[in-house]
Design an enzyme around this catalytic site. Structure first.
Site, mmCIF file in Angstrom:
data_model
loop_
_atom_site.group_PDB
_atom_site.id
_atom_site.type_symbol
_atom_site.label_atom_id
_atom_site.label_comp_id
_atom_site.label_asym_id
_atom_site.label_seq_id
_atom_site.Cartn_x
_atom_site.Cartn_y
_atom_site.Cartn_z
ATOM 1 N N ARG A 111 0.854 -1.184 0.000
ATOM 2 C CA ARG A 111 0.000 0.000 0.000
ATOM 3 C C ARG A 111 0.888 1.231 0.000
ATOM 4 O O ARG A 111 1.682 1.421 0.928
ATOM 5 C CB ARG A 111 -0.912 0.015 1.242
ATOM 6 C CG ARG A 111 -1.867 1.205 1.259
ATOM 7 C CD ARG A 111 -2.925 1.115 2.353
ATOM 8 N NE ARG A 111 -2.458 1.520 3.652
ATOM 9 C CZ ARG A 111 -2.691 2.716 4.215
ATOM 10 N NH1 ARG A 111 -3.406 3.618 3.571
ATOM 11 N NH2 ARG A 111 -2.230 2.997 5.413
ATOM 12 N N HIS A 129 -2.921 10.646 1.616
ATOM 13 C CA HIS A 129 -2.274 10.388 2.912
ATOM 14 C C HIS A 129 -1.640 11.711 3.357
ATOM 15 O O HIS A 129 -0.436 11.823 3.517
ATOM 16 C CB HIS A 129 -1.259 9.253 2.796
ATOM 17 C CG HIS A 129 -0.900 8.605 4.102
ATOM 18 N ND1 HIS A 129 -0.911 7.235 4.306
ATOM 19 C CD2 HIS A 129 -0.509 9.132 5.291
ATOM 20 C CE1 HIS A 129 -0.539 6.949 5.542
ATOM 21 N NE2 HIS A 129 -0.276 8.089 6.166
ATOM 22 N N GLU A 164 -6.883 7.694 7.263
ATOM 23 C CA GLU A 164 -7.049 8.284 8.586
ATOM 24 C C GLU A 164 -7.591 9.713 8.555
ATOM 25 O O GLU A 164 -6.920 10.659 8.974
ATOM 26 C CB GLU A 164 -5.727 8.245 9.359
ATOM 27 C CG GLU A 164 -5.191 6.837 9.523
ATOM 28 C CD GLU A 164 -4.052 6.749 10.548
ATOM 29 O OE1 GLU A 164 -3.583 7.790 11.029
ATOM 30 O OE2 GLU A 164 -3.656 5.620 10.870
ATOM 31 N N ASN A 203 -6.617 0.887 10.734
ATOM 32 C CA ASN A 203 -5.250 1.099 11.210
ATOM 33 C C ASN A 203 -5.288 1.064 12.731
ATOM 34 O O ASN A 203 -6.108 1.742 13.353
ATOM 35 C CB ASN A 203 -4.723 2.456 10.758
ATOM 36 C CG ASN A 203 -4.633 2.572 9.242
ATOM 37 O OD1 ASN A 203 -4.817 1.582 8.517
ATOM 38 N ND2 ASN A 203 -4.339 3.757 8.752
ATOM 39 N N TYR A 258 -2.923 0.862 16.453
ATOM 40 C CA TYR A 258 -1.654 0.871 17.189
ATOM 41 C C TYR A 258 -1.832 0.590 18.676
ATOM 42 O O TYR A 258 -1.090 -0.182 19.263
ATOM 43 C CB TYR A 258 -0.921 2.214 16.987
ATOM 44 C CG TYR A 258 -0.467 2.387 15.557
ATOM 45 C CD1 TYR A 258 0.745 1.857 15.136
ATOM 46 C CD2 TYR A 258 -1.271 3.028 14.613
ATOM 47 C CE1 TYR A 258 1.162 1.969 13.814
ATOM 48 C CE2 TYR A 258 -0.869 3.145 13.286
ATOM 49 C CZ TYR A 258 0.343 2.606 12.893
ATOM 50 O OH TYR A 258 0.737 2.698 11.587
ATOM 51 N N GLU A 272 -2.816 -0.733 8.495
ATOM 52 C CA GLU A 272 -1.593 -0.342 9.210
ATOM 53 C C GLU A 272 -1.596 -0.995 10.575
ATOM 54 O O GLU A 272 -2.620 -1.000 11.274
ATOM 55 C CB GLU A 272 -1.515 1.175 9.471
ATOM 56 C CG GLU A 272 -1.140 2.005 8.298
ATOM 57 C CD GLU A 272 -1.010 3.498 8.658
ATOM 58 O OE1 GLU A 272 -0.719 3.837 9.829
ATOM 59 O OE2 GLU A 272 -1.222 4.310 7.742
HETATM 60 C C1 PNW Z 1 -0.531 6.873 11.233
HETATM 61 N N1 PNW Z 1 -1.951 9.882 16.660
HETATM 62 O O1 PNW Z 1 -0.350 8.133 11.780
HETATM 63 C C2 PNW Z 1 -0.253 7.161 9.791
HETATM 64 O O2 PNW Z 1 -1.186 6.707 8.868
HETATM 65 C C3 PNW Z 1 1.140 6.902 9.405
HETATM 66 O O3 PNW Z 1 1.461 7.756 8.362
HETATM 67 C C4 PNW Z 1 2.048 7.032 10.603
HETATM 68 O O4 PNW Z 1 3.400 6.993 10.285
HETATM 69 C C5 PNW Z 1 1.667 5.920 11.567
HETATM 70 O O5 PNW Z 1 0.297 5.977 11.898
HETATM 71 C C6 PNW Z 1 2.467 5.905 12.857
HETATM 72 O O6 PNW Z 1 2.235 7.064 13.602
HETATM 73 C C7 PNW Z 1 -0.763 8.491 13.025
HETATM 74 O O7 PNW Z 1 -1.414 10.879 17.138
HETATM 75 C C8 PNW Z 1 -0.146 9.606 13.564
HETATM 76 O O8 PNW Z 1 -2.847 9.255 17.235
HETATM 77 C C9 PNW Z 1 -0.555 10.073 14.779
HETATM 78 C C10 PNW Z 1 -1.564 9.413 15.430
HETATM 79 C C11 PNW Z 1 -2.182 8.301 14.900
HETATM 80 C C12 PNW Z 1 -1.759 7.840 13.678
#
Ligand code: PNW
Length: 474
Positions: free
Chosen positions: A83, A127, A172, A301, A303, A378
């Site tokens: 992607r 993006h 996002e 996505n 985390y 992601e």
């Molecule tokens: C995502 N937050 O970004 C993005 O899609 C990517 O480009 C990025 O590198 C990746 O996650 C890791 O950070 C985020 O502050 C950036 O919650 C910030 C946040 C969440 C996602």
């Protein structure tokens, strides 16, 4: 006879995509080449104080010149999908008018090289690199930007539609709206809660208009969806006040998108919660009908989860929502809600590791959008990687990936229709407000020489991709 015991493998469905993801501004560099003009991220990163250490994407990891080698790296990793995102200011520098052929040629070349290596290209149209000229005209808080986005999507669809089957309109939109226009930690760095809500609506509208436009130019087999970054919101306790905090954050993080996308309406409670900021009159008749149309897939996505509560007496210190330091909140109308750390196992982003959030998320979306295939577009982790004797040993990242892929498998076993996983990220890269200080890559990049060194997690992931499943957890 003695036979070696076969390694136990947790198998994923046949055809499951083993992918990795990147974004144009984070990897390409070459910001002044072939007719590209500044995006909001060029302006933002060149504004002192906005990005850690004054880092910019001017060079990034030079992917614009090293793409052939990078595709070979993907093939070595056994990836079956990749992607990438298309930089709007390479294709349509001012955000209006005809396409720049050289800009499109770059992505055509990339896609052909991927296909030649048997790697499925998945194209993300946005993006976060909005042409600066469109921001000068008001950016996402302004309705016309949604129409401009649909026009740009058409240009890219016409150019790549014969070879790209899977399309992500937006990546996002929560970050674009609430970090870009609310807390200001992302470009364009505005801090206006009402503008952030308008931006969220125009991103939704842009998705809807672009989807309709793409259906007109892409072959019938094309799959069109978007990538969300839902917050997996949990309340600190079962107190009614904490449950209400959870409801409010769920509205601002999730339902502001899934309401119109999946149900055709903005949630009543969100409108009430934000009433002192806006009357939502920017939502015009017919808009939610444009946004609410069939999705061929949903990209998710993930985390880390969000643990919230009502305000606690005596709180001091910064907001700990994991969304970066700012005096301005990305939660318009719900600024007082508190975020908590309940788990000290964190990545270099200070984001707690909790794979149960990923299985919860996938099961939640399979219930909310029955019949719509899901992709993890992601997932990954930053850790403090170092090169020792020419190699990068990152057992923490292997552990993170193993646990999260286990959570994906668990969700599939419980009925979720998950079709693929895209590791964030292929390469170490420009991590937005953190510049080059956070390394998310499966492949290490030496930012002086641009040398690529696959980390041990890359070797591990290659094995998983080749086996179609996970080895027994060791
Ligand atoms: C995502 N937050 O970004 C993005 O899609 C990517 O480009 C990025 O590198 C990746 O996650 C890791 O950070 C985020 O502050 C950036 O919650 C910030 C946040 C969440 C996602």
């Amino acid at each position: 006879a003695i036979t070696t015991a076969p390694t136990a493998v947790t198998r994923f469905p046949a055809g499951f995509l083993w992918g990795s993801a990147t974004a144009s501004y984070q990897i390409e560099g070459a910001v002044r080449e072939d007719g590209r003009t500044p995006s909001i991220w060029d302006t933002f990163s060149h504004t002192p104080g906005k990005v850690l250490n004054g880092d910019t994407g001017d060079v990034a990891v030079d992917h614009y010149h090293r793409w052939r080698d990078d595709v070979r790296l993907m093939a070595d990793l056994g990836l079956t999908a990749y992607r990438f995102s298309v930089a709007w200011p390479r294709v349509q520098p001012t955000g209006r008018g005809p396409a720049v052929q050289r800009g499109l040629d770059f992505y055509r070349g990339l896609v052909d090289e991927l296909l030649a290596h048997g790697i499925k290209p998945v194209a993300t149209l946005y993006h976060w690199d909005l042409p600066q000229e469109l921001e000068n005209a008001g950016g996402w808080p302004v309705r016309d930007t949604a129409h401009r986005f649909a026009e740009y999507a058409t240009l890219v669809g016409e150019a790549l539609g014969d070879r790209v089957e899977q399309w992500v309109t937006l990546n996002e939109p929560w970050c674009s709206a609430f970090l870009g226009y609310g807390s200001g930690v992302h470009a364009p760095g505005r801090t206006d809660g009402a503008a952030a809500l308008r931006a969220a609506h125009h991103l939704n509208l842009g998705h809807g208009l672009a989807t309709s436009a793409l259906r007109g130019v892409l072959p019938g087999r094309a799959q069109i969806g978007l990538s969300l970054n839902p917050s997996v919101v949990r309340s600190l306790t079962d107190d009614p006040a904490d449950l209400d905090a959870k409801r409010r954050i769920d509205a601002l993080a999730n339902r502001v998108f899934t309401g119109p996308l999946l149900k055709g309406a903005y949630p009543e409670d969100l409108i009430a919660d934000t009433a002192r900021l806006t009357d939502w009159s920017f939502v015009q008749d017919g808009d939610t009908g444009i946004i609410h149309q069939p999705l061929d897939f949903i990209g998710l996505n993930y985390y880390t989860p969000a643990i919230v509560s009502a305000p606690r007496a005596g709180r001091t210190g910064p907001r700990r929502d994991g969304h970066g330091a700012s005096d301005h909140s990305p939660w318009p109308g719900s600024e007082e809600i508190e975020f908590h750390r309940v788990n000290e196992d964190v990545t270099a982003m200070d984001w707690p590791v909790d794979p149960t959030g990923l299985s919860d998320l996938l099961l939640d979306y399979s219930a909310q959008a029955p019949g719509v295939p899901l992709y993890v577009t992601e997932n990954g982790a930053a850790y403090e990687d170092t090169v020792v004797d020419g190699a990068v040993h990152d057992p923490e990242r292997v552990r993170y990936l193993h646990a999260h892929l286990g959570a994906v498998h668990d969700a599939i076993a419980r009925g979720a229709d998950v079709r693929g996983y895209f590791l964030w990220s292929l390469l170490d890269n420009f991590e937005w407000a953190y510049g080059y200080s956070k390394r998310f890559g499966a492949v290490y990049v030496d930012y002086e020489t641009q040398q690529r060194i696959p980390k041990s997690s890359a070797t591990w992931y290659a094995q998983v991709a080749r086996n179609g499943g996970l080895p027994a957890q060791d």
